[in-house]
Design a protein around this motif. Sequence first.
Motif, PDB file in Angstrom:
ATOM      1  N   LEU A   1       0.830  -1.204   0.000  1.00 62.22           N
ATOM      2  CA  LEU A   1       0.000   0.000   0.000  1.00 62.22           C
ATOM      3  C   LEU A   1       0.864   1.253   0.000  1.00 62.22           C
ATOM      4  CD1 LEU A   1      -2.688   1.457   0.149  1.00 62.22           C
ATOM      5  CD2 LEU A   1      -2.692   1.079   2.630  1.00 62.22           C
TER       6      LEU A   1
ATOM      7  N   ALA B   1       2.161   1.820  -3.442  1.00 70.15           N
ATOM      8  CA  ALA B   1       1.122   2.296  -4.359  1.00 70.15           C
ATOM      9  C   ALA B   1       0.795   3.768  -4.110  1.00 70.15           C
ATOM     10  CB  ALA B   1      -0.136   1.446  -4.204  1.00 70.15           C
TER      11      ALA B   1
ATOM     12  N   HIS C   1      -3.986  -6.863  -2.398  1.00 67.04           N
ATOM     13  CA  HIS C   1      -3.619  -5.447  -2.541  1.00 67.04           C
ATOM     14  C   HIS C   1      -4.633  -4.703  -3.405  1.00 67.04           C
ATOM     15  CE1 HIS C   1      -1.295  -1.855  -3.290  1.00 67.04           C
ATOM     16  NE2 HIS C   1      -1.191  -2.139  -4.579  1.00 67.04           N
ATOM     17  N   GLU C   2      -5.049  -5.309  -4.493  1.00 70.63           N
ATOM     18  CA  GLU C   2      -6.033  -4.667  -5.365  1.00 70.63           C
ATOM     19  C   GLU C   2      -7.356  -4.449  -4.633  1.00 70.63           C
ATOM     20  OE1 GLU C   2      -5.883  -3.510  -8.676  1.00 70.63           O
ATOM     21  OE2 GLU C   2      -3.765  -3.572  -8.109  1.00 70.63           O
TER      22      GLU C   2
ATOM     23  N   LEU D   1      -6.924  -1.387  -2.363  1.00 74.67           N
ATOM     24  CA  LEU D   1      -7.010  -0.132  -3.114  1.00 74.67           C
ATOM     25  C   LEU D   1      -8.456   0.190  -3.469  1.00 74.67           C
ATOM     26  CD1 LEU D   1      -3.951  -0.280  -5.544  1.00 74.67           C
ATOM     27  CD2 LEU D   1      -4.192   1.058  -3.438  1.00 74.67           C
TER      28      LEU D   1
ATOM     29  N   GLU E   1     -10.716   3.597  -2.229  1.00 77.29           N
ATOM     30  CA  GLU E   1     -10.972   4.527  -3.317  1.00 77.29           C
ATOM     31  C   GLU E   1     -11.640   5.833  -2.861  1.00 77.29           C
ATOM     32  OE1 GLU E   1     -10.561   6.326  -6.657  1.00 77.29           O
ATOM     33  OE2 GLU E   1      -9.676   4.360  -6.256  1.00 77.29           O
TER      34      GLU E   1
END
Length: 220
Positions: free
Chosen positions: A28, A31, A201-202, A205, A209
């Motif tokens: 994270l 990213a 991880h996706e 995210l 958002e």
Amino acid sequence: MSAAERTGCFIALEGGEGVGKSTQVCLLAEALTARGKQVVVSREPGGTPGAEAIRELLLHPPGKGWTAEAEALLFAAARADHVARLIRPTLEKGIWVVCDRFVDSSRAYQGGAGGLGDPAIRALHDFGSDGLRPDCTILLEVDEARLAERLSARDGSASDAIGGRSADYHRAVAQSFRRLAGADPQGFRIVDGMGTPFEVHERILEALEPWLAAANGGLK
């Protein structure tokens, strides 16, 4: 300091032993940095020299170990130093903080599984850290059978005074986390921790958002 008074964003990752928090904290932070955010990564207990010293006492206690009450007090003391010396000053500079555990771990471990009750843990947090809450708490959940596999695959030397407790204790921790998240749907996002690190991880995210959009001038 309320959420309105800080300019940085505070994200905590929570969950029981072996759910993959540390890996996801790193992913994270990478990213967020790639998106142009300034990010500080920290952990609990720890994050400052004083809190790291208390961490060693908690995870490798002298003698017969701590009572439940003493353990909760030590966690609260470490957190108070962490908040005062790292988290608040960082947020006031507009920098994001991504933390591996925060107060909800104390609520789940000492308050829930440890039997001290949520009011006692919250009172300590209100006194020591002025009740600071993350902007968002990501709760990673993993199927109990798969979690047992992950824990058994760990090097035995990785066990500590808390991580090495019984399966019943850790089951109670997971149940406590679930209750906390259910009672605060605005503050928590529950994320499935199964799958590859990138898949998890996706999902994180995606859960974040609204905060990412707000930081970019959008609306929550």
